[in-house]
Design an enzyme around this catalytic site. Sequence first.
Site, short mmCIF file in Angstrom:
data_model
loop_
_atom_site.label_atom_id
_atom_site.label_comp_id
_atom_site.label_asym_id
_atom_site.label_seq_id
_atom_site.Cartn_x
_atom_site.Cartn_y
_atom_site.Cartn_z
N SER A 24 0.82 -1.21 0.00
CA SER A 24 0.00 0.00 0.00
C SER A 24 0.85 1.26 0.00
O SER A 24 1.92 1.31 0.62
CB SER A 24 -0.90 0.00 1.24
OG SER A 24 -1.65 1.19 1.32
N ASN A 72 9.33 9.45 3.38
CA ASN A 72 8.12 10.10 2.86
C ASN A 72 7.25 10.62 3.99
O ASN A 72 7.23 10.07 5.10
CB ASN A 72 7.33 9.12 1.97
CG ASN A 72 6.32 8.32 2.76
OD1 ASN A 72 5.21 8.76 3.01
ND2 ASN A 72 6.72 7.11 3.19
N ILE A 74 3.76 11.75 3.10
CA ILE A 74 2.63 12.03 2.22
C ILE A 74 1.43 12.55 3.01
O ILE A 74 0.67 13.38 2.53
CB ILE A 74 2.23 10.78 1.41
CG1 ILE A 74 3.44 10.22 0.64
CG2 ILE A 74 1.08 11.09 0.46
CD1 ILE A 74 4.05 11.19 -0.34
N ASN A 102 -6.25 -1.18 2.10
CA ASN A 102 -5.62 -0.63 3.29
C ASN A 102 -6.46 0.56 3.76
O ASN A 102 -6.94 1.34 2.94
CB ASN A 102 -4.20 -0.18 2.93
CG ASN A 102 -3.44 0.40 4.10
OD1 ASN A 102 -3.72 1.50 4.56
ND2 ASN A 102 -2.44 -0.33 4.55
N CYS A 133 -1.20 5.34 13.10
CA CYS A 133 -1.88 6.63 12.96
C CYS A 133 -2.15 7.22 14.33
O CYS A 133 -2.35 6.49 15.30
CB CYS A 133 -3.21 6.44 12.21
SG CYS A 133 -3.04 5.79 10.55
N GLY A 222 12.56 1.10 2.13
CA GLY A 222 13.59 0.69 1.19
C GLY A 222 14.60 -0.25 1.81
O GLY A 222 14.45 -0.70 2.96
#
Length: 315
Positions: A24, A72, A74, A102, A133, A222
Amino acid sequence: MGSAVDLSVNLGAFSLANPVLAASGTFGYGLEFAPFVDLNRLGGFCAKGLSLKPRLGNPAPRVVETASGMLNSIGLENVGFERFRDEKLPHLQMVSCRVVCNFFGDTVHEYEEMARALSTLERVDALEMNISCPNVEEGGVQFSSDPKTVEKVVAATRRATGKFLIVKLSPNVTDITVTARAAEAAGADALSLVNTCVGMVLDAETGKPYLGNANGTGGLSGPAIKPIALNMVYQTAQVVGIPIFGIGGIRTAEDAVEYMMAGASAVQVGTANYFDPRVTMKIIDGLKEWCVAHGVARIESICGRAWKERNDQGI
């Protein structure tokens, strides 16, 4: 022997033609990769994280390359449930691979609502809860940080859906086996290990964080996180009885084999999709080649081999 290799995996109520899924947040809603990937060859893919209402995400810059990975922030930008149902999902009706949705929320109630709404979508094969979250009802502390909170939100979501329920865990905890067992006890059907690690990049000229969000941090993914994630899969697989999706730095078939030997039943490929949109296809082909070269007739047979053999030897 090539044609005799069986790449299918059985995760209880959720079977896969092969153990390779796209993760996701790195594969859009699947449609974006259709020009590069035969979606029908995938074991499945996890759609971009969804919330009940659309989200715009964080201010730019939101992505920065790091040594052996990327960071990231986002901000969970997405089109929201209704647009996904009306605009994205119809285009996936002709795709045969598994579709995993997701999703996330800011409160336990929002997780319940999303699970209930997604359960009405026949084309959705499984749900993946992102619990990395902030819980706005508990002062912004992440749901994934405390095992009691994990158990509470997973149990509530479990009651709201009959779909196969995967819980995606954060590596940013003291002991991931504790939160993993809490998720299992609350009714999770499987676990995804792991989400991104918290990190930061500074601008050497200004001394300010490169990312544009409020605290300047982001999620590291990564190859840089593979040893961390692999160890967490290895440790968790020995204490839970539910399947695990291994995630973190997978670029090659050999990476996928390592995760499966550590105890994962399947893997999710994330950051690698950005630098090689066809990487999932190469991993599927590579797994078959690996099995042929090593005399493995069924890929499932290698699951957990690393720690099972050590345990058998009393190590």
